[in-house]
Structure formats: C-alpha cells, structure tokens
Design a protein around this motif. Structure first.
Motif, PDB file in Angstrom:
ATOM      1  N   PHE A 124      26.287 -15.437 -11.477  1.00  0.00           N
ATOM      2  CA  PHE A 124      25.452 -14.310 -11.889  1.00  0.00           C
ATOM      3  C   PHE A 124      26.244 -13.376 -12.794  1.00  0.00           C
ATOM      4  N   ASN A 125      25.548 -12.793 -13.744  1.00  0.00           N
ATOM      5  CA  ASN A 125      26.130 -11.814 -14.659  1.00  0.00           C
ATOM      6  C   ASN A 125      25.503 -10.457 -14.324  1.00  0.00           C
ATOM      7  N   CYS A 126      26.325  -9.531 -13.842  1.00  0.00           N
ATOM      8  CA  CYS A 126      25.807  -8.273 -13.305  1.00  0.00           C
ATOM      9  C   CYS A 126      26.402  -7.080 -14.042  1.00  0.00           C
ATOM     10  N   SER A 127      25.656  -5.999 -14.074  1.00  0.00           N
ATOM     11  CA  SER A 127      26.187  -4.809 -14.742  1.00  0.00           C
ATOM     12  C   SER A 127      26.484  -3.676 -13.757  1.00  0.00           C
ATOM     13  N   PHE A 128      26.208  -3.884 -12.446  1.00  0.00           N
ATOM     14  CA  PHE A 128      26.455  -2.800 -11.488  1.00  0.00           C
ATOM     15  C   PHE A 128      27.919  -2.728 -11.071  1.00  0.00           C
ATOM     16  N   ASP A 129      28.237  -1.648 -10.394  1.00  0.00           N
ATOM     17  CA  ASP A 129      29.582  -1.488  -9.855  1.00  0.00           C
ATOM     18  C   ASP A 129      29.711  -2.373  -8.611  1.00  0.00           C
ATOM     19  N   GLU A 154      22.806 -18.137   0.313  1.00  0.00           N
ATOM     20  CA  GLU A 154      21.389 -17.825   0.044  1.00  0.00           C
ATOM     21  C   GLU A 154      21.161 -16.314   0.071  1.00  0.00           C
ATOM     22  N   ARG A 155      21.841 -15.669   1.010  1.00  0.00           N
ATOM     23  CA  ARG A 155      21.659 -14.233   1.173  1.00  0.00           C
ATOM     24  C   ARG A 155      22.186 -13.489  -0.056  1.00  0.00           C
ATOM     25  N   ALA A 156      23.414 -13.818  -0.469  1.00  0.00           N
ATOM     26  CA  ALA A 156      23.996 -13.171  -1.649  1.00  0.00           C
ATOM     27  C   ALA A 156      23.164 -13.483  -2.885  1.00  0.00           C
ATOM     28  N   MET A 157      22.628 -14.702  -2.936  1.00  0.00           N
ATOM     29  CA  MET A 157      21.814 -15.090  -4.090  1.00  0.00           C
ATOM     30  C   MET A 157      20.558 -14.231  -4.197  1.00  0.00           C
ATOM     31  N   ARG A 158      19.943 -13.968  -3.043  1.00  0.00           N
ATOM     32  CA  ARG A 158      18.732 -13.137  -3.039  1.00  0.00           C
ATOM     33  C   ARG A 158      19.042 -11.738  -3.556  1.00  0.00           C
ATOM     34  N   VAL A 159      20.166 -11.164  -3.086  1.00  0.00           N
ATOM     35  CA  VAL A 159      20.550  -9.819  -3.514  1.00  0.00           C
ATOM     36  C   VAL A 159      20.862  -9.800  -5.009  1.00  0.00           C
ATOM     37  N   LEU A 160      21.670 -10.775  -5.442  1.00  0.00           N
ATOM     38  CA  LEU A 160      22.119 -10.766  -6.840  1.00  0.00           C
ATOM     39  C   LEU A 160      20.991 -11.089  -7.814  1.00  0.00           C
ATOM     40  N   SER A 161      20.074 -11.977  -7.399  1.00  0.00           N
ATOM     41  CA  SER A 161      19.046 -12.379  -8.364  1.00  0.00           C
ATOM     42  C   SER A 161      18.050 -11.257  -8.649  1.00  0.00           C
ATOM     43  N   SER A 162      18.028 -10.234  -7.787  1.00  0.00           N
ATOM     44  CA  SER A 162      17.116  -9.129  -8.070  1.00  0.00           C
ATOM     45  C   SER A 162      17.717  -8.121  -9.054  1.00  0.00           C
ATOM     46  N   THR A 163      19.051  -8.118  -9.201  1.00  0.00           N
ATOM     47  CA  THR A 163      19.673  -7.119 -10.077  1.00  0.00           C
ATOM     48  C   THR A 163      20.476  -7.712 -11.235  1.00  0.00           C
ATOM     49  N   CYS A 164      20.768  -9.005 -11.169  1.00  0.00           N
ATOM     50  CA  CYS A 164      21.662  -9.599 -12.167  1.00  0.00           C
ATOM     51  C   CYS A 164      20.944 -10.735 -12.880  1.00  0.00           C
ATOM     52  N   SER A 165      21.509 -11.156 -14.012  1.00  0.00           N
ATOM     53  CA  SER A 165      20.928 -12.345 -14.639  1.00  0.00           C
ATOM     54  C   SER A 165      21.715 -13.568 -14.178  1.00  0.00           C
ATOM     55  N   SER A 166      20.976 -14.623 -13.852  1.00  0.00           N
ATOM     56  CA  SER A 166      21.631 -15.827 -13.383  1.00  0.00           C
ATOM     57  C   SER A 166      22.119 -16.619 -14.600  1.00  0.00           C
ATOM     58  N   ILE A 167      23.375 -17.014 -14.574  1.00  0.00           N
ATOM     59  CA  ILE A 167      23.954 -17.750 -15.707  1.00  0.00           C
ATOM     60  C   ILE A 167      23.606 -19.221 -15.570  1.00  0.00           C
ATOM     61  N   SER A 168      23.880 -19.783 -14.388  1.00  0.00           N
ATOM     62  CA  SER A 168      23.609 -21.197 -14.181  1.00  0.00           C
ATOM     63  C   SER A 168      23.980 -21.593 -12.756  1.00  0.00           C
ATOM     64  N   THR A 169      23.374 -22.655 -12.267  1.00  0.00           N
ATOM     65  CA  THR A 169      23.768 -23.219 -10.979  1.00  0.00           C
ATOM     66  C   THR A 169      24.506 -24.512 -11.270  1.00  0.00           C
ATOM     67  N   ILE A 170      25.736 -24.597 -10.783  1.00  0.00           N
ATOM     68  CA  ILE A 170      26.546 -25.773 -11.086  1.00  0.00           C
ATOM     69  C   ILE A 170      26.887 -26.509  -9.806  1.00  0.00           C
ATOM     70  N   SER A 171      27.052 -27.808  -9.935  1.00  0.00           N
ATOM     71  CA  SER A 171      27.408 -28.658  -8.827  1.00  0.00           C
ATOM     72  C   SER A 171      28.922 -28.843  -8.878  1.00  0.00           C
ATOM     73  N   VAL A 172      29.628 -28.238  -7.936  1.00  0.00           N
ATOM     74  CA  VAL A 172      31.087 -28.185  -8.006  1.00  0.00           C
ATOM     75  C   VAL A 172      31.716 -29.170  -7.029  1.00  0.00           C
ATOM     76  N   PRO A 173      32.633 -30.023  -7.505  1.00  0.00           N
ATOM     77  CA  PRO A 173      33.338 -30.908  -6.579  1.00  0.00           C
ATOM     78  C   PRO A 173      34.303 -30.099  -5.718  1.00  0.00           C
ATOM     79  N   VAL A 174      34.129 -30.152  -4.408  1.00  0.00           N
ATOM     80  CA  VAL A 174      34.969 -29.378  -3.492  1.00  0.00           C
ATOM     81  C   VAL A 174      35.539 -30.299  -2.415  1.00  0.00           C
ATOM     82  N   GLU A 175      36.569 -29.817  -1.756  1.00  0.00           N
ATOM     83  CA  GLU A 175      37.205 -30.632  -0.720  1.00  0.00           C
ATOM     84  C   GLU A 175      36.303 -30.751   0.509  1.00  0.00           C
TER      85      GLU A 175
END
Ligand SMILES: *[C@@H]1O[C@H](CO)[C@@H](O)[C@H](O)[C@H]1NC(C)=O
Ligand SMILES: *[C@@H]1O[C@H](CO)[C@@H](O)[C@H](O)[C@H]1NC(C)=O
Length: 184
Positions: A124-129, A154-175
């Motif tokens: 997410f790309n956000c402009s808030f503090d 999911e919780r953070a996504m809900r908060v951020l998507s109401s105030t920020c612009s979503s850049i992209s959802t990426i599938s990240v290889p993790v351990e």
C-alpha cells in the motif's frame, strides 16, 4: 530490523538435485572465504569447468564486492546469501538492498527454482503519519510525502485499503507462511 531484510532472509527456493559422475572431479569453490561454498549442482561459471554444475545453477562472483551472484533468466541479478545443500534451499537478496522492489516483478520462469511456500502480500502507498499505527514502512520504496507498507494481514489490509492506494498484491516465496500478526 528493516522489513525487507526480514523478507530477504525468508526468501527461499528449492532445486532438484541431479547426479553426474563428473561431480567427483570438482572441488568446492567460493567467491571469497565468507561467501557460500559452491558445489554441485551449483558451479562458478567463470572459474569451474562446465561438468561441475548443472544448467541453470551457474553462479558468478561480483568482481568489485566478491559477492556470489545468481542471474535469473527473467528477473536478473540477485545476491546469493546462503545455500542449504541438504534441504535444497537457496536464499537470495537484491544487491541494492530493496528486495520489495524486486519482488514486485519476480519471475522464476526459465530457472530451476521454485518457492517453497508462497504468501500473498499486498503493498500500500499511504500519505498518513504511519508512526501511530505501529507499522514498519518499507523505507526503500517510501518518499518524503508517502510511505509504503506491505501486509498479509486481512485486518491491516482492511484498515489500509480505506486510506491508502493499493500498489499490488504479490505472491512472495517464503520459508514458511507468516501468521496474521505480521503487519508490515
Ligand atoms: C575480493 O577478493 C580479492 C581476492 O581474493 C581481494 O583482493 C579483494 O580485496 C576482495 N574485495 C573485497 C571488496 O572484499
Ligand atoms: C506513492 O504515491 C506517490 C504520490 O502519492 C507517488 O509519487 C509514488 O511514486 C508512489 N509510490 C509507489 C511505490 O507506488
């Protein structure tokens, strides 16, 4: 710890082990004493004979930093941080220390590597503090007037998507898959 460093150390790939008899003649190599030991199926393309490795597993030593470099056919150069020969896993990072930037377009096509687990992470790309939200920004993608966050919660996504612009959802290889508490 920086967000991208956490992701970096979790970025992991598995590879298939192929056996050839010529492996016997190949000694263990490394770009410098602190760097990962290179052995079959990996090989140092400029320093070892071809039979020492397997196609797609060729590595290079960076001539100025002596770091071990893997060049993926589509996504380009990454620094190899570690190789676990027993579990057949490889850890890589961005040579310019902005792994999230590279993950936005990571493509393993044409390489013998695959993610062990994939986790969907939304940036997410956000402009808030951000300081009052207890989120860790991705410094290398942020600017003076905007801050970039990554989350799989999911919780953070809900908060951020109401105030920020979503850049992209990426599938990240993790351990291993992150749990829901990871906020950035
Ligand atoms: C790289 O390795 C060479 C030869 O071993 C050494 O002389 C040089 O100092 C190393 N460079 C760095 C940046 O470590
Ligand atoms: C975030 O948004 C700002 C303007 O709001 C823009 O200049 C910047 O390029 C964006 N960054 C990313 C990574 O999308």
């Amino acid at each position: 710890m920086d967000t991208h460093k956490i992701i970096a150390s979790f970025l992991v790939f598995s590879y298939f082990l192929f056996m050839v008899s010529s492996a016997d003649i190949c000694f263990h190599a490394a770009c410098c004493p602190n760097e990962p030991v290179i052995r079959f199926p990996f090989w140092l393309e400029k320093q070892q004979p071809k039979p020492c490795g397997y196609p797609g597993f060729g590595l290079f030593c960076d001539s100025t930093t002596n770091l071990t470099v893997l060049e993926l056919p589509v996504s380009g150069k990454f620094v190899v941080q570690g190789i676990d020969y027993a579990s057949r896993e490889l850890w890589i990072n961005d040579p310019h220390d902005c792994l999230p930037q590279r993950l936005l377009s990571l493509n393993l096509a044409g390489s013998p590597f695959t993610g062990v687990y994939y986790q969907d992470i939304t940036l997410f790309n956000c402009s808030f503090d951000y300081t009052k939200y207890r989120l860790n920004p991705i410094a290398c993608l942020s600017g003076s007037t905007y801050t970039v966050f990554a989350t799989s919660s999911e919780r953070a996504m809900r908060v951020l998507s109401s105030t920020c612009s979503s850049i992209s959802t990426i599938s990240v290889p993790v351990e291993w898959p992150f749990n829901e508490q990871v906020l950035s």
